[in-house]
Design an enzyme around this catalytic site. Sequence first.
Site: not given
Ligand code: ADP
Ligand code: MG
Length: 620
Positions: A23, A87, A211
Amino acid sequence: MAKIGINIATGSLQQNEMIVGIDLGTTNSLVAIIHPDTKQPVVLKEHDGVALVPSVVHFGEQGLVTVGDAARDFLVTEPQHTIFSVKRLMGKSYSDIKEHAGFFSYKVIDDNTDSLVKIQVGSVFYSPVELSSFILKELKSRAEHILKTPVTKAVITVPAYFNDAQRQATRDAGKLAGLDVMRIVNEPTAASLAYGMGLGRDETKTIAVYDLGGGTFDISVLRISNGIFEVLSTNGDTYLGGDDFDREIVRYWTGLAGLNEEELSMHKNLAQEFRLLAETAKVSLSCSDNFTGTVAGETFTLTRSKFENLVEGLVARTIRSCTQALQDAGLSKEDIDEVVMVGGSTRVPLVKEQVSLFFGKKVHDTLNPDEVVALGAAVQADVLAGNNKDVLLLDITPLSLGIETMGGLMDVLIPRNSKVPSKAGRQYTTQKDGQGSMRISVYQGERDLVKDNRKLAEFNLTGIPGMPAGLPKVDVSFLVNADGILTVKAKELRSGVEQSIEVKPQYGLTDDQVEKMLLDSITHAQEDIRVRALVEAQTDAQQILDATALFIGKNESLLTSQEIAETKSCMESLSALLLSGTKDEIQSGIETLNELSRPFAERLMDQAISKAMKGKNIME
Ligand code: ADP
Ligand code: MG
């Protein structure tokens, strides 16, 4: 035949080389595999138990490149040397992103607005493909470290709305990182696969994948039937995510402390401290009701209900996108069988509640939302490795694909919005007697004349044996595979001569360019119809002129000299019209010549019949 290798590190036998699932996220990236013993997908974690690698690249002294958490620490202190959110730049030109240029705190080069963007770090220029390859290299070496075996094959995920240019750029980044990219898979498809959806043979289901990541929001509606995934619609907001939640908290706290944004932007370290504490608060409020922390010796608190209050507007925006996605797919909420939650920000209870409320059903949230895409990529990788029965992926072609025919007309073989993989074929013939070769020019676009479309490739089918015009049968076939790669084949059926070529449709075309091509086809529709009619009339005229000339040449004896003179003058005026006449003038010229030459053809026919009857006994 199965490939067998030996893992040098462990000495164990390995059947088939492992394909990892990656991913490659805007905020975080990670790798997953199918566990060799449990056969279940698992994410790869370092000893510290962390799977997520922040998608951040830092360029230090003497060309030292770091990726991940270590690089993230430089975001505030060395913004010009620290690249995040790359990205967003994949397969994009500066004009695509200029309205968001302020978002990037590093240097995005804007000198040549229509070519692909470059990022300047110090005196070095990097393409988004190169920058992504640094992240992929890091993931590859982590995976090798954890698995103690070389990793060279991967499935990489991309958002469902990525166009061919963005997919191809992702593939290139993989190649540059030393990975053989076996398949590019849509993120929502991967998430569904992680939940085992689509693996059953006769399963037909409609799935909404919600998502919400760090900086982006995507909603996709998929239909799975018989192991085939089809994207029905996508919607979202490329500048809405968990980072905006953090920003709301920072704004609230700094407001309470009497700090304004200007003061905050002057004190970068203080701003960063606030941002980090805000994220910590948000994460902790996902499972508790109160949060207390300190910034620069001052205490700040936040309750879950205040937090929900701060972000409810943002969440409402995502719900509006869901409505739009359903509408675009021509579905209502009741048609959705499953709702899958993806992205770290869906851990926020309010988000889950609102999505569940909107769709009127319980959402799938048992897997870690920030791992689910990688887990699904591993499932797809396993399918490709031959360990699972085939699961197909369907996508669509953004623009029509076709070839040039007589008079520069576009003959569409695969219309836009066709599902891929897709196949189409048509027969063509020669225009001239004894024509030994035929040029096949492949175009992409919606306009009637190829000159207004985009040329993808061209080749010559040679070695067609001498035959009268119209007799050879040339079969032209188009095949677009699951990755969007087009193969064009031409084969002369009577002689069996054959040629083929592989083209990557649309590489280098940005979303905007595709949009412009579509828009142009609408704006110019009237004009196109007129031009097409004219070209068709011209083609017809040329054909009848050629045929008449041939007839006169062969059958002079059947005609009187007056007839020949009359015909020739009629041909001359049609030839003149061919150059400058309107469609109607040309058509009436064709009519006149037809009228004149019809009796000749009848005479020829009579003669042929009487010849055939000679010497034959006709029984009465
Ligand atoms: P991406 O797909 O954009 O790379 P992710 O799916 O990894 O990102 O999501 C990252 C986001 O999720 C960040 O903004 C992070 O702060 C938030 N996040 C991660 N864990 C939690 C949580 N337990 N509660 C709320 N937000 C969260
Ligand atoms: Mg993602």
